[in-house]
Motif scaffolding. Structure first.
Motif, PDB file in Angstrom:
ATOM      1  N   ARG A 154       0.830  -1.206   0.000  1.00 24.35           N
ATOM      2  CA  ARG A 154       0.000   0.000   0.000  1.00 24.35           C
ATOM      3  C   ARG A 154       0.862   1.253   0.000  1.00 24.35           C
ATOM      4  NH1 ARG A 154      -5.325  -0.368   3.693  1.00 24.35           N
ATOM      5  NH2 ARG A 154      -6.475   1.454   2.932  1.00 24.35           N
ATOM      6  N   THR A 155       0.538   2.190  -0.871  1.00 19.99           N
ATOM      7  CA  THR A 155       1.282   3.441  -0.976  1.00 19.99           C
ATOM      8  C   THR A 155       0.289   4.593  -1.149  1.00 19.99           C
ATOM      9  OG1 THR A 155       1.448   3.417  -3.395  1.00 19.99           O
ATOM     10  CG2 THR A 155       3.141   2.202  -2.179  1.00 19.99           C
ATOM     11  N   PRO A 156       0.747   5.838  -0.994  1.00 20.51           N
ATOM     12  CA  PRO A 156      -0.167   6.959  -1.246  1.00 20.51           C
ATOM     13  C   PRO A 156      -0.737   6.942  -2.651  1.00 20.51           C
ATOM     14  CG  PRO A 156       1.765   7.715  -0.037  1.00 20.51           C
ATOM     15  CD  PRO A 156       2.036   6.290  -0.417  1.00 20.51           C
ATOM     16  N   ARG A 157       0.048   6.462  -3.622  1.00 16.33           N
ATOM     17  CA  ARG A 157      -0.424   6.447  -5.006  1.00 16.33           C
ATOM     18  C   ARG A 157      -1.564   5.447  -5.207  1.00 16.33           C
ATOM     19  NH1 ARG A 157       2.008   3.556 -10.299  1.00 16.33           N
ATOM     20  NH2 ARG A 157       1.138   4.903 -11.916  1.00 16.33           N
ATOM     21  N   ASN A 158      -1.446   4.246  -4.618  1.00 14.52           N
ATOM     22  CA  ASN A 158      -2.457   3.215  -4.878  1.00 14.52           C
ATOM     23  C   ASN A 158      -3.487   3.078  -3.761  1.00 14.52           C
ATOM     24  OD1 ASN A 158      -1.378   1.626  -2.779  1.00 14.52           O
ATOM     25  ND2 ASN A 158      -0.113   0.414  -4.158  1.00 14.52           N
ATOM     26  N   GLU A 159      -3.546   4.035  -2.860  1.00 15.79           N
ATOM     27  CA  GLU A 159      -4.442   3.973  -1.704  1.00 15.79           C
ATOM     28  C   GLU A 159      -5.880   3.645  -2.098  1.00 15.79           C
ATOM     29  OE1 GLU A 159      -5.757   4.095   2.202  1.00 15.79           O
ATOM     30  OE2 GLU A 159      -3.691   4.156   1.481  1.00 15.79           O
ATOM     31  N   ALA A 160      -6.354   4.217  -3.193  1.00 15.58           N
ATOM     32  CA  ALA A 160      -7.750   4.005  -3.597  1.00 15.58           C
ATOM     33  C   ALA A 160      -8.033   2.566  -3.974  1.00 15.58           C
ATOM     34  CB  ALA A 160      -8.096   4.938  -4.764  1.00 15.58           C
ATOM     35  N   MET A 161      -7.001   1.797  -4.343  1.00 13.61           N
ATOM     36  CA  MET A 161      -7.202   0.396  -4.715  1.00 13.61           C
ATOM     37  C   MET A 161      -7.707  -0.448  -3.550  1.00 13.61           C
ATOM     38  SD  MET A 161      -3.889  -0.591  -7.054  1.00 13.61           S
ATOM     39  CE  MET A 161      -4.542  -2.211  -7.442  1.00 13.61           C
ATOM     40  N   PHE A 162      -7.480   0.020  -2.329  1.00 11.95           N
ATOM     41  CA  PHE A 162      -7.795  -0.768  -1.144  1.00 11.95           C
ATOM     42  C   PHE A 162      -9.210  -0.492  -0.620  1.00 11.95           C
ATOM     43  CE2 PHE A 162      -3.308  -0.967  -1.634  1.00 11.95           C
ATOM     44  CZ  PHE A 162      -2.913  -2.185  -1.106  1.00 11.95           C
ATOM     45  N   GLY A 163     -10.011   0.116  -1.442  1.00 14.61           N
ATOM     46  CA  GLY A 163     -11.415   0.284  -1.097  1.00 14.61           C
ATOM     47  C   GLY A 163     -11.751   1.640  -0.513  1.00 14.61           C
ATOM     48  N   PRO A 164     -13.046   1.772  -0.246  1.00 13.06           N
ATOM     49  CA  PRO A 164     -14.093   0.752  -0.321  1.00 13.06           C
ATOM     50  C   PRO A 164     -14.476   0.406  -1.761  1.00 13.06           C
ATOM     51  CG  PRO A 164     -15.041   2.860   0.264  1.00 13.06           C
ATOM     52  CD  PRO A 164     -13.553   3.052   0.274  1.00 13.06           C
ATOM     53  N   PRO A 165     -15.184  -0.725  -1.938  1.00  7.85           N
ATOM     54  CA  PRO A 165     -15.580  -1.133  -3.284  1.00  7.85           C
ATOM     55  C   PRO A 165     -16.544  -0.130  -3.911  1.00  7.85           C
ATOM     56  CG  PRO A 165     -16.707  -2.449  -1.627  1.00  7.85           C
ATOM     57  CD  PRO A 165     -15.660  -1.669  -0.909  1.00  7.85           C
ATOM     58  N   GLY A 166     -16.543  -0.117  -5.239  1.00  8.90           N
ATOM     59  CA  GLY A 166     -17.414   0.806  -5.951  1.00  8.90           C
ATOM     60  C   GLY A 166     -16.807   2.168  -6.160  1.00  8.90           C
ATOM     61  N   HIS A 167     -15.565   2.352  -5.705  1.00  6.62           N
ATOM     62  CA  HIS A 167     -14.879   3.623  -5.893  1.00  6.62           C
ATOM     63  C   HIS A 167     -13.905   3.514  -7.065  1.00  6.62           C
ATOM     64  CE1 HIS A 167     -15.898   5.840  -1.979  1.00  6.62           C
ATOM     65  NE2 HIS A 167     -16.700   4.800  -2.073  1.00  6.62           N
ATOM     66  N   VAL A 168     -13.385   4.655  -7.479  1.00  6.08           N
ATOM     67  CA  VAL A 168     -12.534   4.724  -8.660  1.00  6.08           C
ATOM     68  C   VAL A 168     -11.077   4.919  -8.267  1.00  6.08           C
ATOM     69  CG1 VAL A 168     -12.104   5.993 -10.803  1.00  6.08           C
ATOM     70  CG2 VAL A 168     -14.440   5.675 -10.022  1.00  6.08           C
ATOM     71  N   TYR A 169     -10.205   4.186  -8.910  1.00  3.40           N
ATOM     72  CA  TYR A 169      -8.763   4.365  -8.761  1.00  3.40           C
ATOM     73  C   TYR A 169      -8.237   4.920 -10.086  1.00  3.40           C
ATOM     74  CZ  TYR A 169      -3.795   2.965  -8.820  1.00  3.40           C
ATOM     75  OH  TYR A 169      -2.435   2.954  -8.940  1.00  3.40           O
ATOM     76  N   VAL A 170      -7.714   6.140 -10.049  1.00  5.95           N
ATOM     77  CA  VAL A 170      -7.183   6.806 -11.245  1.00  5.95           C
ATOM     78  C   VAL A 170      -5.697   7.049 -11.040  1.00  5.95           C
ATOM     79  CG1 VAL A 170      -7.333   8.819 -12.761  1.00  5.95           C
ATOM     80  CG2 VAL A 170      -9.405   7.918 -11.688  1.00  5.95           C
ATOM     81  N   TYR A 171      -4.889   6.712 -12.026  1.00  7.63           N
ATOM     82  CA  TYR A 171      -3.458   6.955 -11.912  1.00  7.63           C
ATOM     83  C   TYR A 171      -2.928   7.575 -13.206  1.00  7.63           C
ATOM     84  CZ  TYR A 171      -2.897   2.633 -14.635  1.00  7.63           C
ATOM     85  OH  TYR A 171      -2.965   1.677 -15.617  1.00  7.63           O
TER      86      TYR A 171
END
Length: 201
Positions: free
Chosen positions: A42-59
């Motif tokens: 887990r990193t600040p960049r990929n934090e959104a990947m860890f949920g909650p579900p139904g959310h968006v991860y943009v990189y």
């Protein structure tokens, strides 16, 4: 692993909205998958990947493109399905203005970077809820395609042990699906002596 089910996404603004049918997606296996952004934790960049579900991860990638993923697993566990391509159902004129270099409408959202440009998604959407009411970007159930039309194959640009894992999913024959590209290793410039060859006489 269950394949991501192509569905629809809708992006609304104060003046316009775009409705897009997803036609291509990929799957990754978090900490157990070298191709995943969560492979090293887990990193600040990929934090959104860890949920909650139904959310968006943009990189941001290659210092020029945004790519979008939908988080699908339990909070605290890395899970994000890359959304790779789509067919524009509504808002085509707006997508054409955003993607003025597209030669044909099928190219408007043909590929992950083109998709985000066409629907107007950038870093500001990272971590946004895509399943809530009244949200500017929403994932809709849509009409699932015939399962017989779903094809699988290696993921685009993945190298190493996961290069042949068939976790790319697309609708067969759909013109908006992006072309497959295998990983191409970067070639380092040679630092050794240069040998000049002369023709034999």
């Amino acid at each position: 692993m269950q394949p991501p089910r192509p569905s629809q996404s809708r992006h609304e603004t104060t003046a316009n909205w775009i409705n897009d049918k997803l036609t291509e997606a990929e799957a990754y296996n978090g900490r157990d998958d070298p191709g995943s952004h969560a492979y090293r934790g887990r990193t600040p960049r990929n934090e959104a990947m860890f949920g909650p579900p139904g959310h968006v991860y943009v990189y941001f990638t290659y210092s020029m493109h945004f790519c979008m993923n939908l988080v699908t697993g339990q909070a605290g566990h890395s899970s994000a399905v890359p959304l790779r391509a789509g067919e524009l159902l509504d808002g085509v004129e707006l997508a054409r203005r955003r993607r003025s270099t597209a030669r044909k409408d099928r190219e408007l959202a043909q590929g992950p970077a083109r998709l985000t440009v066409a629907v107007g998604v950038d870093r500001a959407f990272n971590g946004a809820d895509a399943c809530g009411d009244g949200m500017p970007f929403s994932m809709l159930t849509g009409t699932p395609p015939d399962p017989a039309m779903i094809r699988t194959g290696p993921r685009t640009g993945v190298s190493g042990a996961g290069a042949t894992t068939p976790w790319r999913f697309w609708i067969d024959g759909d013109p908006s699906v992006s072309p497959y590209r295998a990983h191409v290793p970067k070639r380092k410039p040679s630092s050794g002596p240069v040998t000049t060859l002369h023709p034999q006489t």
